[in-house]
Design a protein around this motif. Structure first.
Motif, PDB file in Angstrom:
ATOM      1  N   SER A 182     127.892  33.416  50.808  1.00 29.09           N
ATOM      2  CA  SER A 182     128.490  32.972  49.551  1.00 29.09           C
ATOM      3  C   SER A 182     127.910  31.625  49.143  1.00 29.09           C
ATOM      4  O   SER A 182     127.727  31.355  47.956  1.00 29.09           O
ATOM      5  CB  SER A 182     130.012  32.895  49.677  1.00 29.09           C
ATOM      6  OG  SER A 182     130.393  31.743  50.368  1.00 29.09           O
ATOM      7  N   GLY A 183     127.593  30.781  50.130  1.00 26.48           N
ATOM      8  CA  GLY A 183     126.976  29.496  49.806  1.00 26.48           C
ATOM      9  C   GLY A 183     125.633  29.695  49.121  1.00 26.48           C
ATOM     10  O   GLY A 183     125.333  29.046  48.121  1.00 26.48           O
ATOM     11  N   THR A 184     124.841  30.640  49.635  1.00 29.77           N
ATOM     12  CA  THR A 184     123.538  30.906  49.028  1.00 29.77           C
ATOM     13  C   THR A 184     123.706  31.396  47.595  1.00 29.77           C
ATOM     14  O   THR A 184     123.029  30.934  46.674  1.00 29.77           O
ATOM     15  CB  THR A 184     122.795  31.976  49.853  1.00 29.77           C
ATOM     16  OG1 THR A 184     122.876  31.615  51.227  1.00 29.77           O
ATOM     17  CG2 THR A 184     121.357  32.093  49.430  1.00 29.77           C
ATOM     18  N   ILE A 185     124.632  32.334  47.418  1.00 27.32           N
ATOM     19  CA  ILE A 185     124.835  32.884  46.070  1.00 27.32           C
ATOM     20  C   ILE A 185     125.307  31.781  45.118  1.00 27.32           C
ATOM     21  O   ILE A 185     124.832  31.656  43.996  1.00 27.32           O
ATOM     22  CB  ILE A 185     125.870  34.027  46.099  1.00 27.32           C
ATOM     23  CG1 ILE A 185     125.365  35.165  46.975  1.00 27.32           C
ATOM     24  CG2 ILE A 185     126.136  34.532  44.690  1.00 27.32           C
ATOM     25  CD1 ILE A 185     126.355  36.296  47.131  1.00 27.32           C
ATOM     26  N   ARG A 186     126.254  30.951  45.596  1.00 29.76           N
ATOM     27  CA  ARG A 186     126.781  29.898  44.728  1.00 29.76           C
ATOM     28  C   ARG A 186     125.688  28.927  44.317  1.00 29.76           C
ATOM     29  O   ARG A 186     125.577  28.549  43.157  1.00 29.76           O
ATOM     30  CB  ARG A 186     127.882  29.121  45.458  1.00 29.76           C
ATOM     31  CG  ARG A 186     129.266  29.593  45.076  1.00 29.76           C
ATOM     32  CD  ARG A 186     130.310  28.773  45.759  1.00 29.76           C
ATOM     33  NE  ARG A 186     130.250  28.953  47.206  1.00 29.76           N
ATOM     34  CZ  ARG A 186     130.921  28.225  48.072  1.00 29.76           C
ATOM     35  NH1 ARG A 186     131.692  27.262  47.656  1.00 29.76           N
ATOM     36  NH2 ARG A 186     130.819  28.461  49.357  1.00 29.76           N
ATOM     37  N   ARG A 187     124.837  28.544  45.303  1.00 28.02           N
ATOM     38  CA  ARG A 187     123.772  27.592  44.965  1.00 28.02           C
ATOM     39  C   ARG A 187     122.809  28.207  43.954  1.00 28.02           C
ATOM     40  O   ARG A 187     122.412  27.564  42.986  1.00 28.02           O
ATOM     41  CB  ARG A 187     123.028  27.165  46.229  1.00 28.02           C
ATOM     42  CG  ARG A 187     123.583  25.885  46.833  1.00 28.02           C
ATOM     43  CD  ARG A 187     122.601  25.300  47.827  1.00 28.02           C
ATOM     44  NE  ARG A 187     122.251  26.258  48.857  1.00 28.02           N
ATOM     45  CZ  ARG A 187     123.040  26.561  49.888  1.00 28.02           C
ATOM     46  NH1 ARG A 187     124.199  25.963  50.010  1.00 28.02           N
ATOM     47  NH2 ARG A 187     122.671  27.439  50.785  1.00 28.02           N
ATOM     48  N   ALA A 188     122.461  29.490  44.176  1.00 27.86           N
ATOM     49  CA  ALA A 188     121.543  30.152  43.255  1.00 27.86           C
ATOM     50  C   ALA A 188     122.147  30.194  41.850  1.00 27.86           C
ATOM     51  O   ALA A 188     121.482  29.928  40.862  1.00 27.86           O
ATOM     52  CB  ALA A 188     121.245  31.565  43.749  1.00 27.86           C
TER      53      ALA A 188
END
Lengths: 588, 267
Positions: A274-280
């Motif tokens: 979820s962190g990766t998706i949020r940053r993207a």
């Protein structure tokens, strides 16, 4: 926390001289609000220190517990993992419940937020009502909801989905309302100027602006719900938590801790994803903002190439040739890599959501059938009863508050340095900042439940375990919030002070900290708020406090007591919330 | 470009170039020297390198090649305490004021003394009484004594910039750098700030380097004008030798013939 701005005590003041230039005051006159804020914060800090001492959280206690730890470790190894298929089934079950709960909270939060946001609400009274719903949803602990829904709907996914879904509205709804209030009004005004209706304005003028934050907050809540779902297993929400509760009740630590380890891995995995998706998402939103002008221009010249425009009215002075050209041009976006990617992501998301709804096995029949006796069930909870143990309840509530304060203190002491070192503008080097960011994410990944179980076993049942578990867990949330708010300060002010020849610490204290102070005070109070609720939850696994009474009362079907406990916790949380609102207003 | 430097040179650039991570060359082989007590105006389009040049003077940025010597110190090699000592002798006034809005005006001025105080400071009480008195004197000088205990963010833009000037004075500087100090202000406040900087500069014998956008202000204010374009020094001349048209040519589009006067040397 010292707040530089608030006040300084009155100097032993001589009467003000006639000419202020000859002997001027060098300190400001204290303001009533500032003095009160400092007194309240000192009192809170004092109580936290006292709680820390009163709970006997010290080295001696920990050393005494060392033998417990050894003993525990001996009973824990070798870990007894269930078969892989079983593990996957449990993970799937847990994830299905968590995703459904988050989905429910998003579906409920969007309308609530539209009503609660000052710029989209149809009427001030609607806004007040929506805000009240948000505060209520936040103040009722999810475990209480779970106990109530367990009674209504029985064991199963539905209980967890409803409990977490409704409680999450408190956070998600507030975040969404804030996001809506922060939009640029320009696009919406432009949409309104074309004669669009209210809903059209929302969809075309507001939604595109808040979509990234909508998804980001939902993902953030997904992380939180995953941790909570495990705890809710102790009150009958099935999945990994339920299995852990069963194993621990049977004193089967090998199985219990193996499952806890799986929970830990699952949490870190989901957190990373979820962190990766949020940053993207956020990066895309920022890049989109920069590129918007160019893309918009391109779309116009291509004659309404944007897929959003369904009907392209002919321009007033369109020559027939232009019209023919426009007709020949495609009116939907081309299938370039970008569009393919986006469609694929959207399809995957929908698939995951559908799989979760299906996997959770939410039976509408069960829901509506149970809805029939909801009146009777809720009748069990009314009127509130004390069961003759009111003094015990109050003393346990005090324990819970004490745990929360001590945990917040531990969290603050740990999170301030960790958060500061994780902030790029404060850390001595970018590498240090990166390392401490990873530390924060890792700590965030550990569910409080796992920490609590470990500490319960090491320090024995009781408040010390709860305070330590929450305190260390707080580093994950508070450390991140501290780092973020330090990074958000105006870098120009720091540069200005560096330009005066100030050193690193001087710049930190005179530029970074004063700018971040209001946010930091807010975050610490938020953590206290979270800790009071979590302390209640952890009581359920034997970490002391009123949660234990809650679990007992619901086990012996003494629902009047459950209501009393609910009211007590609710009142406490509300009091902290009000205090926080006031303090945040004063310490600006 | 000038190769000999008079003995009272306080700022010296020798073939300084600055390259940012992209291919942008922010400074391109800049050589110049500024003598003590001079008031120099930097002119040029946005992105011509004015700010970068100023930031090289007190080491907020470091040259990719070439050397910057300020008050006898090689800025590019200065580190740690040495760099901080140098910075403390150089006041810097920014376009965006850069005050801590939530602190009082007085405390903001006091932060100018950090370079000669030991250790971090938090709250007005942490500054010695003498420092607070000195700060009040500087506030009086910029005409804001009565606002000393207001929060900095309650002041107007012009007032905030005066606070920033007072903070710079608190450093007891020898050099004052001003990076477009009036670009965010209305004409009246602008005139006030520029007058203030000039008065203070003359009274204290400061060397002032100030970047500006307003040609007329530059002509009426400075002793010497340095015109920059694309990181290169295009013009370096005493104000007395320049007409308005000469100066306007700094803003002319590339490719326009360069007037002869632009090659005139300073001093």
């Amino acid at each position: 926390m010292t707040v530089a701005t608030a006040v300084a005590p009155t100097p032993p003041s001589p009467p003000p001289p006639a000419d202020p230039a000859t002997a001027p005051r060098t300190l400001p006159r204290p303001r009533a609000g500032g003095v009160a804020a400092v007194l309240v914060m000192t009192a809170l800090a004092g109580f936290a220190c006292w709680a820390f001492a009163d709970l006997r959280i010290n080295a001696a206690t920990l050393v005494d517990s060392a033998s417990n730890a050894v003993d525990f470790t001996r009973r824990m190894v070798p870990l007894d993992f269930p078969p892989v298929a079983e593990v996957l089934r449990l993970c799937g079950q847990t994830m299905a419940v968590v995703v459904c709960a988050t989905l429910l909270s998003v579906l409920l939060s969007v309308p609530v937020a539209v009503l609660a946001a000052g710029n989209t609400t149809p009427h001030p009274s609607a806004r007040f009502a929506a805000r009240a719903v948000i505060v209520l949803a936040r103040a009722v602990p999810d475990v209480v909801l779970a106990i109530v829904f367990f009674r209504v709907f029985g064991l199963g996914a539905l209980t967890g989905v409803l409990a977490m879904g409704l409680h999450s509205v408190g956070m998600v709804g507030k975040m969404y309302a804030d996001a809506i209030e922060q939009i640029d009004e320009g696009p919406r005004t432009a949409v309104r100027a074309t004669g669009a209706g209210r809903l059209q304005q929302l969809v075309s003028g507001v939604l595109p602006q808040v979509l990234p934050s909508l998804v980001a907050n939902a993902l953030h809540r997904l992380d939180i719900n995953l941790r909570i779902s495990v705890l809710l297993g102790f009150v009958g929400v099935n999945g990994l938590g339920y299995e852990i509760a069963g194993a621990l009740n049977a004193l089967n630590y090998r199985r219990g801790m193996a499952l806890a380890l799986i929970v830990l891995l699952l949490c870190v995995l989901v957190e990373l994803l979820s962190g990766t998706i949020r940053r993207a998402l956020l990066r895309n939103a920022a890049a989109g903002g920069r590129a918007r002008g160019v893309r918009g221009g391109g779309a116009r010249t291509a004659g309404g190439r944007t897929g959003l425009v369904r009907t392209v009215p002919a321009p007033i002075a369109a020559a027939p040739a232009a019209a023919a050209r426009a007709a020949a041009t495609r009116v939907s976006p081309p299938w370039n890599a970008r569009r393919v990617r986006r469609t694929a992501y959207a399809a995957m998301t929908l698939l995951a959501l559908a799989a979760s709804v299906w996997g959770a096995g939410l039976a509408p029949g069960q829901f509506f059938g149970a809805l029939g006796n909801i009146g009777r069930t809720l009748g069990l909870f009314w009127p509130p009863k004390t069961g003759g143990i009111l003094p015990d309840l109050l003393s346990d509530l005090f324990d819970t508050v004490e745990i929360a304060f001590a945990a917040t203190l531990i969290g603050l002491v740990l999170a301030l340095p960790v958060g500061a070192l994780a902030a790029r503008n404060v850390a001595p080097s970018p590498a240090t900042a990166a390392v401490f960011r990873v530390v924060v994410v890792l700590v965030r990944g550990i569910p409080e439940l796992v920490l609590a179980i470990v500490f319960v076993v090491i320090t024995g049942l009781g408040p010390v375990a709860g305070a330590l578990a929450l305190g260390i867990g707080a580093v994950g949330l508070l450390g991140k919030l501290v780092a973020d708010s330090l990074e958000e300060v105006d870098p120009g002010v720091e540069a200005a002070l560096r330009a005066t020849g100030a050193g690193r610490w001087q710049v930190f204290c005179s530029a970074t900290l004063p700018q971040a102070a209001p946010a930091l005070v807010g975050h610490v109070l938020y953590q206290l708020d979270v800790n009071i609720r979590s302390a209640t939850l952890l009581g359920i696994v034997g970490a002391g406090g009123i949660g234990f009474d809650l679990l007992n009362a619901s086990r012996v079907l003494d629902f009047g007591v459950v209501t009393t406990v609910l009211v007590l916790v609710f009142a406490t949380v509300l009091a902290v919330e009000l205090l926080a609102v006031w303090l945040r207003r004063v310490v600006r | 470009m000038a190769t000999e430097h008079p003995p009272d040179t306080v700022v010296r650039f020798d073939g300084v170039s600055k390259q940012f991570d992209s291919e942008v060359l922010a400074l391109d082989d800049v050589s110049l020297s500024v003598r003590a007590g001079e008031m120099v105006v930097l002119l040029g389009l946005s992105g011509s390198g004015k700010s970068t040049l100023l930031r090289h003077v007190d080491g907020l940025q470091r040259a990719t090649s070439g050397t910057v010597t300020v008050l006898g110190t090689d800025v590019g090699r200065a580190r740690g305490a040495g760099l901080r000592r140098l910075r403390h002798r150089i006041g810097f006034v920014f376009q965006q004021f850069h005050l801590v809005g939530s602190l009082t005006v007085l405390e903001n001025v006091c932060t100018g003394a950090l370079g000669r105080l030991r250790g971090p400071r938090l709250g007005l009480l942490s500054y010695p009484r003498t420092v607070r008195h000195e700060a009040l004197r500087h506030l009086d000088r910029v005409g804001l004594l009565s606002q000393a205990f207001q929060r900095a963010d309650t002041l107007s833009g012009g007032q905030q910039q005066r606070v920033a000037v007072a903070r710079a004075l608190m450093q007891r500087p020898q050099i004052l750098l001003a990076d477009e100090p009036v670009a965010s202000l209305d004409p009246e406040s602008s005139a006030q700030i520029m007058r203030l900087i000039k008065e203070i500069g003359e009274e204290e014998g400061l060397t002032v380097l100030c970047s500006l956008h307003q040609v007329d202000l530059a002509l009426s204010w400075g002793h010497r004008i340095i015109g920059l374009r694309a990181g290169r020094v295009l013009m370096d001349s005493p104000v007395s030798a320049l007409t308005r048209d000469d100066v306007m040519s700094v803003y002319a589009r590339l490719g326009v013939a360069t007037p002869a006067v632009l090659t005139a040397k300073a001093g």
